[in-house]
Design an enzyme around this catalytic site. Structure first.
Site, short mmCIF file in Angstrom:
data_model
loop_
_atom_site.label_atom_id
_atom_site.label_comp_id
_atom_site.label_asym_id
_atom_site.label_seq_id
_atom_site.Cartn_x
_atom_site.Cartn_y
_atom_site.Cartn_z
N ASP A 156 0.98 -11.34 6.83
CA ASP A 156 1.59 -10.65 5.82
C ASP A 156 2.99 -9.99 6.20
O ASP A 156 3.72 -9.31 5.42
CB ASP A 156 0.69 -9.50 5.57
CG ASP A 156 0.17 -8.71 6.64
OD1 ASP A 156 -0.27 -9.24 7.52
OD2 ASP A 156 0.37 -7.55 6.69
N GLY A 193 0.71 -1.21 0.09
CA GLY A 193 0.22 0.03 0.10
C GLY A 193 0.84 1.24 0.02
O GLY A 193 0.21 2.22 -0.31
N ASP A 252 9.29 -6.38 7.86
CA ASP A 252 8.28 -5.23 8.29
C ASP A 252 8.35 -4.72 9.74
O ASP A 252 7.78 -5.64 10.69
CB ASP A 252 6.84 -5.66 8.01
CG ASP A 252 6.62 -5.30 6.53
OD1 ASP A 252 7.36 -4.67 5.79
OD2 ASP A 252 5.26 -5.40 6.22
N ARG A 262 5.85 -13.04 1.15
CA ARG A 262 5.36 -13.19 2.28
C ARG A 262 4.54 -14.50 2.44
O ARG A 262 3.87 -14.82 1.34
CB ARG A 262 4.51 -11.81 2.87
CG ARG A 262 5.25 -10.70 2.69
CD ARG A 262 4.27 -9.65 2.19
NE ARG A 262 5.00 -8.53 1.73
CZ ARG A 262 5.22 -7.32 2.74
NH1 ARG A 262 4.79 -7.21 3.81
NH2 ARG A 262 5.70 -6.37 2.16
N ASP A 309 -2.31 6.99 2.92
CA ASP A 309 -1.69 8.02 2.04
C ASP A 309 -0.46 7.48 1.30
O ASP A 309 0.00 8.15 0.54
CB ASP A 309 -1.31 9.15 2.90
CG ASP A 309 -0.59 9.07 4.07
OD1 ASP A 309 -0.01 7.82 4.10
OD2 ASP A 309 -0.15 9.87 4.76
N GLY A 310 0.06 6.26 1.56
CA GLY A 310 1.10 5.75 0.76
C GLY A 310 2.37 6.29 1.26
O GLY A 310 3.65 5.91 0.73
N LYS A 355 9.96 2.16 0.37
CA LYS A 355 8.88 2.21 1.22
C LYS A 355 8.63 3.73 1.58
O LYS A 355 9.41 4.41 1.87
CB LYS A 355 9.46 1.39 2.60
CG LYS A 355 8.11 1.08 3.56
CD LYS A 355 8.75 0.37 4.69
CE LYS A 355 7.15 -0.03 5.63
NZ LYS A 355 7.67 -1.34 6.62
#
Ligand code: AMP
Ligand code: MG
EC number: 2.7.7.-
Length: 487
Positions: A252, A92, A262, A183, A125-126, A113
């Site tokens: 994920d 995302g 992550d 993942r 909002d990315g 990222k």
């Protein structure tokens, strides 16, 4: 040594096509500038560390420029978040820019990222804020220096672009490196959307690229699953041994390579606390420190479910059964080393649990205890460490058991013991308060502290003159920091 325009791309995942990822261009951040770069990570791409200081470096990793051979893609995946299945996740706010292969013939995913919105952004909002980008950078490089498998971080690029979280912050980007970004949730996505052909395409790709030796086995998918179980058991043993709390072990966020993946509200333990919860939105303590062990197995079961089209349920079940014994063997091996033991005795597990219980009751600093235990002979170290325990008598009893245990290994050369123990017991740990101090300075435009902290943590086992303050127990304010989950 290569210049930035000399990287060689081979975008194997992108070639799988649009069912697996979507072409998206990075959205640049304003006035990009280098916050920090990792020379060790740059070496993985054969990059000359000096190029980090050039303007084009910040432009490339701030989303302004792109190599002609890069093929930025947002990957699709799903996953179990806090135990519930979320059918639609995906990159995302991050993009796989492409795969670079180095002179040693290794492929490295370049993942940016905070690169803006994608079809998987949902309401987001990315973007990524400077704070969380610095935390991911420091954690990746610190874990790597502790010999704990992890994604790597090449750099953090800061900007003037405003971003709203609980308050206004600034956007940043972190360039993450990994041999693969696949993942557990990738396999779950194609399983639950009932696309067996694409799931097989993904599985065959992962096998060929990352587990080629499994292709020689009679059941390659089973061999691959077994290795994923083994790698994750070893990874989580290392987290537990070094006091690393991940905080968001959703499927994920689990790598098929068994690497730490992550980073959210993670923390290294200061005081030992088996029940420690680093994620403040984790009300139930699902991802508490000690729960990481069973959750590792839970996550592997979720992956196993997604692999039922390829592997029999009996074989999956049997393979899952390897997880706990493997975890225990790795963990005990690591902890024996941390205790300075070179042989194995049946009661070692008991001796360790006894110690951890005492540490838990007295709130003893987890990392420093082991470091100091190796500083001097067992007797002297115990005599010095006992003051940290509330239950001094209890600790004295443990100390006698430990001293006798060490004595049974025969003559000890304290010089050698110290060297051996210091090589596995870090002096410097990424404590939350150290990260916070570096972040506070970086948010006001001063990146010196982030860089210094990164340098210290890159060499955690060696005493570094002048860096004594990084090896101290945290001040009271620094022990109970609430790390925001919004990132
Ligand atoms: P995480 O909790 O960081 O592992 O993210 C879970 C999901 O939310 C992933 O699909 C992320 O890409 C997505 N996500 C997290 N933050 C943002 C954001 N600011 N904008 C868009 N998507 C996001
Ligand atoms: Mg994630």
């Amino acid at each position: 040594m290569k210049a930035l325009d000399e990287l060689t791309f081979d975008n194997r995942f992108a070639r799988l096509g649009d069912a697996f990822s979507t072409h998206v261009l990075p959205e640049p951040i304003a006035a990009p500038r280098l916050v920090v770069a990792s020379p060790a990570a740059m070496a993985l791409l054969d990059l000359d560390p000096a190029v980090a200081e050039t303007p084009v470096f910040a432009e490339l990793f701030g989303g302004h420029k792109l190599w002609a051979e890069a093929e930025p893609r947002a990957m699709v995946y799903s996953g179990h978040q806090f135990g519930s299945y979320n059918p639609q996740l995906g990159d995302g706010r991050g993009l796989l820019l492409g795969e670079v292969y180095n002179e040693a013939g290794e492929h490295w995913d370049l993942h940016l990222k905070g690169a803006g919105q994608t079809p998987y952004s949902r309401m987001g909002d990315g973007r990524a804020v400077l704070r969380s980008s610095i935390r991911e950078f420091l954690a990746s490089e610190a874990l790597h220096a502790l010999n704990i498998p992890t994604t790597r971080a090449l750099c953090v690029i800061g900007s003037d672009t405003p971003v709203w979280r609980e308050k206004q912050e600034r956007a940043a980007m972190v360039l993450r490196l990994a041999p693969s970004h696949v993942r557990f949730g990738h396999f779950e996505f194609f399983y639950y959307t009932k696309r067996p052909e694409q799931q097989k395409e993904l599985g065959d790709h992962v096998l060929a690229m990352h587990f080629p030796h499994c292709l020689e086995q009679p059941e390659p998918y089973l061999a691959m699953f077994r290795e994923i179980v083994e790698r994750n058991a070893e990874l989580i043993a290392k987290w537990q041994a070094y006091g690393f709390c991940h905080g968001v072990m959703n499927t994920d966020n689990m790598s098929i390579l068994g690497i730490t993946f992550d980073f959210g509200p993670f923390a290294f333990l200061d005081d030992f606390d088996a029940h420690f919860i680093c994620n403040h939105s984790d009300d139930q303590g699902r991802y508490s420190f000690s729960n990481q062990v069973p959750i590792g197995q839970w996550n592997l079961s979720a992956l196993a479910q997604a692999l039922t089209p390829f592997i029999s349920v009996e074989a999956l079940r049997e393979t899952l059964g390897l997880y706990l014994p493997l975890f225990q063997a790795h963990y005990l091996d690591l902890m024996r080393r941390r205790l300075g033991l070179t042989t194995a005795e049946d009661d070692d597990q008991k001796l360790l649990e006894h110690l951890l219980q005492l540490m838990q009751n007295s709130g003893v600093d987890y990392s420093l205890f082991f470091r100091r235990l190796g500083d001097e002979s067992p007797e002297l170290a115990i005599a010095r460490l006992r003051d940290d325990f509330v239950d001094i008598k209890g600790f004295d009893t443990w100390g006698e058991l430990y001293t006798a245990r060490v004595a049974r290994e025969g003559e000890v050369d304290q010089q050698q013991r110290r060297k051996r123990m210091h090589a596995v017991n870090p002096l410097y740990i990424l404590r939350n308060y150290l990260a916070q101090k570096a972040i506070d300075a970086a948010e006001s435009g001063d990146y010196a502290e982030v860089r210094r902290l990164h340098a210290v943590l890159s060499n955690p086992f060696e005493e570094q003159p002048g860096m004594e303050s990084y090896a101290e127990r945290p001040p009271e304010w620094g022990k109970h920091l609430e790390i925001s989950c919004s990132s």
